[in-house]
Design an enzyme around this catalytic site. Structure first.
Site, mmCIF file in Angstrom:
data_model
loop_
_atom_site.group_PDB
_atom_site.id
_atom_site.type_symbol
_atom_site.label_atom_id
_atom_site.label_comp_id
_atom_site.label_asym_id
_atom_site.label_seq_id
_atom_site.Cartn_x
_atom_site.Cartn_y
_atom_site.Cartn_z
ATOM 1 N N ASP A 372 1.146 -1.406 0.126
ATOM 2 C CA ASP A 372 -0.284 0.094 -0.372
ATOM 3 C C ASP A 372 0.959 1.224 -0.285
ATOM 4 O OD1 ASP A 372 -2.980 1.011 -0.611
ATOM 5 O OD2 ASP A 372 -3.149 0.773 1.852
ATOM 6 N N ASP A 373 1.606 1.260 0.883
ATOM 7 C CA ASP A 373 1.819 2.643 1.155
ATOM 8 C C ASP A 373 3.897 2.435 0.198
ATOM 9 O OD1 ASP A 373 1.714 4.091 3.955
ATOM 10 O OD2 ASP A 373 2.186 2.098 3.934
#
Length: 627
Positions: A372-373
């Site tokens: 995600d990051d």
């Protein structure tokens, strides 16, 4: 809408966007990053009091401040809620009650009598089914070890190819599993000095029946725990201790978060590591970095959302544009480049041909970056520097791309940390408490958005991700998310990801998704989905409107080409109407998820970042339509 009304609406939107963008830039740290306050339930504050007692630390102002914080958030019904305006939550209420008793409060005080009554009304402490958390109470003599299934430290001796080895657990839980195996091997008790008989709904029956599998696991694990193979047990404890010490982050933490660090401290001390050991001294200093002292209270930031906030804040800043954007952009770009993980970590053990290149969620978590990051950082960097315009960004995005490919599941989807490798019974329960993670629509959608921004929309990986989303779309057009609440987040991410990779807005999957979003718009023009949607289907797509969730919906609808629709205009109007004079928005609701069984959070910056992105996307779509 008349021409003059449309002109005023556009002007109002522009004023709101400019005000919000200024507020966002004002919150950027001079070193380049953004970080909001990570706010969750009081499980960290109560856990800190229990940890300090276990370590035999004095009952001092630290404990008194934590107790004040706990009392300040007691609900009118006597317990403690795990999310804004929620009901009393059993496990959390038990932990808060125990923490107050450890802090010196007496059981006959009105606040504690009310808390005990709330706990009994919820079925009593015997109804708590999170046995991992009950182990914390066993460490201080308030729950019998015999009722808790033990994780043997011998688990670290299993080859990485063997079912049930530590690398098949989720990255967020791996260190906790190993740490718990150490104190479960020794099962130490530092007596609390009181009993909690008043927390039992049926004091004469200490245990409620567990499932057959849990009872069997408990019986067998204790049988071996009482008669371990001596040399094997000693070897396992040594290896587990060395593994934990080796995986300590440079800031003294494990995993860049409070819960994992606290569990490791308890595990290492249980097997004899002295508290003045350099590893534990660094760990205790690391725990202090998660403390926020404010107005006489003591709060614990259990995680630090700095990479997420920086990547999304950077994207929002660039999308908003204006003469002030450049001053905020370059420091954030440099910060992201400096914080990319360029070394192999736990994730590499079961990854064929691993290549480092992800980003973590926290300041330091080199062992386990997440998809995600990494996707957010990659998309943000490409918004500023398209391919070929900056060599350093090109190199970082190439590393990130290769890392993301290595983490794609066999079925084409992405989870935040690693592909799901668990094939043993109990997978669903372990997933609910954060020990495992399956691919999800929100993570897969975010990765697709990054691939599209990086010019890789037509690659096989992107096509497989799109196919995964098509296969997993619900019949009503929505997708459930995993890390935020719930179908609204998953559906928004799926739409923005697919459209970023070239799927047109009139594609049947996109059309059904947008129809679902518009069908769940609130009467006030906003969107909201309550945490209860995670467990109560009647709440899916329902809840008080929030600025961040309204922005999620708007981003999806605009990406699908519905920017000129009445629902979009109503959503934009909701944002401009509810904005505060300082440019920010109020959002007390918890809309993000750590564990689906009771640990939820909110970020004080995302309520600002997402509206800036949504208003910017709306403005850009209108400008493109005019051209």
């Amino acid at each position: 809408m008349t021409t003059s009304e449309a002109t005023e609406f556009a002007a109002s939107t522009e004023r709101s966007l400019a005000l919000a963008a200024d507020a966002l830039r004002a919150r950027q740290d001079p070193s380049g990053y953004w970080k909001g306050d990570f706010e969750t339930s009081l499980i960290g504050e109560s856990g800190e009091v229990i940890l300090r007692h276990y370590l035999r630390l004095p009952v001092d102002e630290t404990v008194a401040a934590a107790a004040r914080t706990i009392l300040a958030e007691q609900t009118p019904t006597g317990g403690w809620a795990s999310y804004h305006a929620g009901p009393d939550e059993l496990l959390l209420s038990v932990f808060c009650y125990v923490a107050l008793r450890l802090a010196g409060h007496a059981a006959d005080e009105p606040e504690l009598r009310a808390a005990a009554a709330s706990i009994r009304a919820a079925g009593g402490i015997e109804s708590v089914d999170n046995l991992i958390m009950l182990a914390w109470l066993a460490l201080i003599g308030l729950w019998p070890w015999r009722d808790i299934p033990l994780v043997p430290p011998e688990i670290v001796l299993l080859p990485s190819s063997f079912p049930g080895n530590i690398y098949q657990f989720g990255a967020a839980a791996r260190g906790i599993v190993v740490a718990n195996s150490l104190f479960m091997a020794e099962r130490p008790v530092v007596p609390a000095g009181f009993e909690i008989r008043e927390l039992f709904a049926e004091p004469d029956r200490r245990r409620l029946p567990r499932s057959l599998a849990v009872r069997a696991a408990t019986t067998l694990s204790h049988l071996y725990g009482r008669h371990p193979i001596g040399p094997l047990r000693r070897r396992a404890i040594r290896k587990a201790s060395r593994w934990l010490m080796k995986t300590q982050e440079t800031d003294g933490s494990w995993g860049g978060n409070w819960p994992q660090t606290a569990n490791v401290v308890m595990g290492l001390t249980a097997v004899g590591c002295p508290q003045d050991h350099s590893v534990l001294r660094a760990a205790m200093a690391g725990l202090d970095r998660y403390v926020v002292d404010k107005d006489g209270q003591r709060r614990i930031e259990m995680w630090t959302s700095v990479v997420m906030d920086t990547a999304l804040g950077l994207s929002a800043n660039v999308m908003a544009g204006g003469p002030e954007a450049k001053a905020a952009t370059e420091p954030a770009v440099r910060w992201l480049l400096d914080n990319q993980v360029t070394e192999l970590g736990d994730w590499a053990v079961l990854t064929p041909d691993p290549v480092a290149g992800g980003w973590p969620y926290e300041f330091t978590n080199n062992a386990n970056p997440d998809a995600d990051d990494t996707a957010w950082a990659m998309a943000a960097l490409r918004r500023i520097h398209p391919r070929g315009s900056d060599r350093a960004v090109d190199a970082a995005c190439e590393r990130a791309h290769r890392w993301l490919l290595s983490q794609q599941g066999d079925d084409g989807g992405w989870a935040a940390f690693e592909p799901l490798r668990w094939r043993l019974p109990g997978r669903d329960k372990l997933a609910a408490i954060g020990f495992l993670e399956a691919p999800s629509a929100d993570i897969t959608g975010h990765v697709l958005e990054a691939l599209g921004a990086d010019g890789r929309a037509g690659t096989p990986a992107a096509r497989r991700g799109i196919h995964w989303l098509r296969r997993n779309q619900h019949a009503d057009g929505s997708w459930p998310g995993w890390w935020a609440c719930f179908h609204l987040h998953g559906t928004s991410a799926a739409v923005t990801g697919m459209t970023a990779c070239g799927v047109p807005g009139d594609d049947p999957a996109i059309s059904r998704a947008c129809d679902w979003i518009t069908a769940h718009q609130q009467d006030d023009g906003g969107w909201g989905e309550d945490i209860r949607a995670l467990h109560q289907p009647e709440w899916i797509g329902r809840g008080a409107s929030t600025p961040s969730q309204t922005a999620w919906a708007l981003l999806a609808l605009v990406a699908a080409g519905r920017d000129d629709s009445a629902p979009v205009r109503a959503g934009v109007d909701f944002l401009t109407r509810t904005q505060q004079p300082d440019g920010d928005w109020a959002e007390p609701w918890h809309t993000w998820v750590v564990h689906h069984d009771g640990l939820y959070w909110r970020d004080s910056l995302l309520r600002l970042i997402y509206p800036v992105m949504a208003l910017s996307a709306y403005r850009a779509a209108l400008a493109a339509r005019e051209r």
